[in-house]
Design a protein around this motif. Sequence first.
Motif, PDB file in Angstrom:
ATOM      1  N   LYS A   1       0.828  -1.209   0.000  1.00 14.25           N
ATOM      2  CA  LYS A   1       0.000   0.000   0.000  1.00 14.25           C
ATOM      3  C   LYS A   1       0.858   1.252   0.000  1.00 14.25           C
ATOM      4  O   LYS A   1       0.466   2.289  -0.548  1.00 14.25           O
ATOM      5  CB  LYS A   1      -0.921   0.024   1.224  1.00 14.25           C
ATOM      6  CG  LYS A   1      -2.128  -0.851   1.108  1.00 14.25           C
ATOM      7  CD  LYS A   1      -2.990  -0.689   2.347  1.00 14.25           C
ATOM      8  CE  LYS A   1      -4.289  -1.446   2.222  1.00 14.25           C
ATOM      9  NZ  LYS A   1      -5.165  -1.230   3.381  1.00 14.25           N
TER      10      LYS A   1
ATOM     11  N   CYS B   1      -6.421 -10.012 -12.968  1.00 18.13           N
ATOM     12  CA  CYS B   1      -6.776 -10.057 -11.549  1.00 18.13           C
ATOM     13  C   CYS B   1      -5.720  -9.327 -10.709  1.00 18.13           C
ATOM     14  O   CYS B   1      -6.050  -8.511  -9.848  1.00 18.13           O
ATOM     15  CB  CYS B   1      -6.911 -11.511 -11.089  1.00 18.13           C
ATOM     16  SG  CYS B   1      -7.110 -11.724  -9.317  1.00 18.13           S
TER      17      CYS B   1
ATOM     18  N   ARG C   1      -5.751  -5.536 -11.345  1.00 16.20           N
ATOM     19  CA  ARG C   1      -6.863  -4.928 -10.602  1.00 16.20           C
ATOM     20  C   ARG C   1      -6.561  -4.864  -9.110  1.00 16.20           C
ATOM     21  O   ARG C   1      -6.864  -3.870  -8.448  1.00 16.20           O
ATOM     22  CB  ARG C   1      -8.153  -5.717 -10.819  1.00 16.20           C
ATOM     23  CG  ARG C   1      -8.731  -5.576 -12.196  1.00 16.20           C
ATOM     24  CD  ARG C   1     -10.013  -6.377 -12.321  1.00 16.20           C
ATOM     25  NE  ARG C   1     -10.486  -6.421 -13.689  1.00 16.20           N
ATOM     26  CZ  ARG C   1     -11.653  -6.908 -14.046  1.00 16.20           C
ATOM     27  NH1 ARG C   1     -12.481  -7.394 -13.141  1.00 16.20           N
ATOM     28  NH2 ARG C   1     -12.009  -6.922 -15.315  1.00 16.20           N
ATOM     29  N   ALA C   2      -5.960  -5.926  -8.596  1.00 17.24           N
ATOM     30  CA  ALA C   2      -5.617  -5.962  -7.173  1.00 17.24           C
ATOM     31  C   ALA C   2      -4.614  -4.859  -6.849  1.00 17.24           C
ATOM     32  O   ALA C   2      -4.769  -4.144  -5.842  1.00 17.24           O
ATOM     33  CB  ALA C   2      -5.043  -7.327  -6.802  1.00 17.24           C
ATOM     34  N   TYR C   3      -3.623  -4.687  -7.692  1.00 18.48           N
ATOM     35  CA  TYR C   3      -2.609  -3.652  -7.460  1.00 18.48           C
ATOM     36  C   TYR C   3      -3.245  -2.260  -7.465  1.00 18.48           C
ATOM     37  O   TYR C   3      -2.960  -1.437  -6.608  1.00 18.48           O
ATOM     38  CB  TYR C   3      -1.513  -3.753  -8.522  1.00 18.48           C
ATOM     39  CG  TYR C   3      -0.369  -2.810  -8.285  1.00 18.48           C
ATOM     40  CD1 TYR C   3       0.568  -3.077  -7.306  1.00 18.48           C
ATOM     41  CD2 TYR C   3      -0.236  -1.646  -9.039  1.00 18.48           C
ATOM     42  CE1 TYR C   3       1.618  -2.205  -7.070  1.00 18.48           C
ATOM     43  CE2 TYR C   3       0.812  -0.777  -8.823  1.00 18.48           C
ATOM     44  CZ  TYR C   3       1.740  -1.058  -7.827  1.00 18.48           C
ATOM     45  OH  TYR C   3       2.775  -0.194  -7.594  1.00 18.48           O
ATOM     46  N   ARG C   4      -4.123  -2.030  -8.431  1.00 19.53           N
ATOM     47  CA  ARG C   4      -4.778  -0.718  -8.537  1.00 19.53           C
ATOM     48  C   ARG C   4      -5.694  -0.422  -7.358  1.00 19.53           C
ATOM     49  O   ARG C   4      -5.854   0.737  -6.982  1.00 19.53           O
ATOM     50  CB  ARG C   4      -5.588  -0.641  -9.829  1.00 19.53           C
ATOM     51  CG  ARG C   4      -4.738  -0.524 -11.059  1.00 19.53           C
ATOM     52  CD  ARG C   4      -5.590  -0.394 -12.290  1.00 19.53           C
ATOM     53  NE  ARG C   4      -4.765  -0.393 -13.483  1.00 19.53           N
ATOM     54  CZ  ARG C   4      -5.172  -0.791 -14.666  1.00 19.53           C
ATOM     55  NH1 ARG C   4      -6.400  -1.221 -14.839  1.00 19.53           N
ATOM     56  NH2 ARG C   4      -4.355  -0.752 -15.689  1.00 19.53           N
ATOM     57  N   ASN C   5      -6.329  -1.460  -6.806  1.00 21.39           N
ATOM     58  CA  ASN C   5      -7.323  -1.256  -5.759  1.00 21.39           C
ATOM     59  C   ASN C   5      -6.826  -1.555  -4.356  1.00 21.39           C
ATOM     60  O   ASN C   5      -7.595  -1.466  -3.399  1.00 21.39           O
ATOM     61  CB  ASN C   5      -8.561  -2.116  -6.049  1.00 21.39           C
ATOM     62  CG  ASN C   5      -9.256  -1.655  -7.309  1.00 21.39           C
ATOM     63  OD1 ASN C   5      -9.596  -0.492  -7.445  1.00 21.39           O
ATOM     64  ND2 ASN C   5      -9.443  -2.558  -8.241  1.00 21.39           N
ATOM     65  N   LEU C   6      -5.574  -1.891  -4.220  1.00 20.33           N
ATOM     66  CA  LEU C   6      -5.029  -2.242  -2.912  1.00 20.33           C
ATOM     67  C   LEU C   6      -5.174  -1.093  -1.911  1.00 20.33           C
ATOM     68  O   LEU C   6      -5.486  -1.325  -0.740  1.00 20.33           O
ATOM     69  CB  LEU C   6      -3.562  -2.654  -3.048  1.00 20.33           C
ATOM     70  CG  LEU C   6      -2.903  -3.230  -1.811  1.00 20.33           C
ATOM     71  CD1 LEU C   6      -3.627  -4.507  -1.377  1.00 20.33           C
ATOM     72  CD2 LEU C   6      -1.440  -3.529  -2.081  1.00 20.33           C
TER      73      LEU C   6
ATOM     74  N   SER D   1      -7.499   0.963  -1.504  1.00 19.11           N
ATOM     75  CA  SER D   1      -8.861   1.172  -0.991  1.00 19.11           C
ATOM     76  C   SER D   1      -9.345   0.031  -0.097  1.00 19.11           C
ATOM     77  O   SER D   1     -10.501   0.019   0.308  1.00 19.11           O
ATOM     78  CB  SER D   1      -9.839   1.356  -2.159  1.00 19.11           C
ATOM     79  OG  SER D   1      -9.877   0.186  -2.946  1.00 19.11           O
ATOM     80  N   THR D   2      -8.457  -0.918   0.220  1.00 23.58           N
ATOM     81  CA  THR D   2      -8.855  -2.034   1.079  1.00 23.58           C
ATOM     82  C   THR D   2      -8.699  -1.654   2.545  1.00 23.58           C
ATOM     83  O   THR D   2      -7.936  -0.747   2.883  1.00 23.58           O
ATOM     84  CB  THR D   2      -7.997  -3.285   0.792  1.00 23.58           C
ATOM     85  OG1 THR D   2      -6.629  -2.974   1.043  1.00 23.58           O
ATOM     86  CG2 THR D   2      -8.173  -3.755  -0.633  1.00 23.58           C
TER      87      THR D   2
ATOM     88  N   TRP E   1     -10.038 -11.956  -1.146  1.00 22.87           N
ATOM     89  CA  TRP E   1     -10.092 -10.751  -1.967  1.00 22.87           C
ATOM     90  C   TRP E   1      -9.663 -11.056  -3.401  1.00 22.87           C
ATOM     91  O   TRP E   1     -10.339 -10.671  -4.357  1.00 22.87           O
ATOM     92  CB  TRP E   1      -9.207  -9.680  -1.337  1.00 22.87           C
ATOM     93  CG  TRP E   1      -9.166  -8.371  -2.035  1.00 22.87           C
ATOM     94  CD1 TRP E   1     -10.209  -7.528  -2.290  1.00 22.87           C
ATOM     95  CD2 TRP E   1      -7.996  -7.727  -2.564  1.00 22.87           C
ATOM     96  NE1 TRP E   1      -9.750  -6.403  -2.943  1.00 22.87           N
ATOM     97  CE2 TRP E   1      -8.406  -6.500  -3.116  1.00 22.87           C
ATOM     98  CE3 TRP E   1      -6.649  -8.071  -2.599  1.00 22.87           C
ATOM     99  CZ2 TRP E   1      -7.514  -5.621  -3.709  1.00 22.87           C
ATOM    100  CZ3 TRP E   1      -5.764  -7.189  -3.185  1.00 22.87           C
ATOM    101  CH2 TRP E   1      -6.197  -5.979  -3.741  1.00 22.87           C
TER     102      TRP E   1
ATOM    103  N   ILE F   1     -11.960 -11.005  -6.896  1.00 24.87           N
ATOM    104  CA  ILE F   1     -11.599 -10.276  -8.120  1.00 24.87           C
ATOM    105  C   ILE F   1     -11.600 -11.238  -9.311  1.00 24.87           C
ATOM    106  O   ILE F   1     -12.168 -10.940 -10.368  1.00 24.87           O
ATOM    107  CB  ILE F   1     -10.219  -9.597  -7.973  1.00 24.87           C
ATOM    108  CG1 ILE F   1     -10.286  -8.476  -6.925  1.00 24.87           C
ATOM    109  CG2 ILE F   1      -9.737  -9.043  -9.317  1.00 24.87           C
ATOM    110  CD1 ILE F   1      -8.922  -7.920  -6.534  1.00 24.87           C
TER     111      ILE F   1
END
Length: 194
Positions: free
Chosen positions: A18, A57, A60-65, A67-68, A77, A81
């Motif tokens: 993060k 996947c 997307r996980a990297y981009r949205n990490l 906001s977790t 998680w 995805i």
Amino acid sequence: MERYLMASEEDVWVTRAKAGDQAAFEAIVQRYERQIYSFVYRMMGDPDDAYDLTQDCFVRAYRNLGSTNSELNVSAWLHRIASNACLDVLRRRKRIRWTPWDNTRHEPLLGSHEMDDPERRTVSLETSGIVQETLNRMTPRNRAALIMREYEGMSCEEIGEVLGLSRSAVKSILFRGREEFRKLYPATEGEVLR
């Protein structure tokens, strides 16, 4: 005890990722890449789709990490995805095509299990082809829940977290999925796989 150590190690990786540490995110990818690829392959039935969607996947996980929340269950998680990506593609296609699992093609990602008995290997390959063909005929949601439970070994709580459902709803889907599989399996058994 080992599960707790793994979870705390993952917490450190997530915190560092993060903060922008790409090596920490790479550690997460290395831990889950085979598992996610295997799940996506069973959902999609095509190695090229599985490779592309697995990569998608993790992007997307990297981009949205960021906001977790701090109590992230990384496995659930990532499966969520991947599940959503697969279901999106399957909805767009409306027609699902499965191919039997080919160990020689997936050996680099999943490793291989040598079987000394050729007859046993042949029967095993035929059975896995029939199972894949049966899964092909199932509804996507039932198939996803069944794959997570039977292939991935996830608990009802973990499946619920992935699919955004309560534990009792997951139990219902698993029950319906097993019933659907049982109804479809004998119809597939006598057919020659293509």
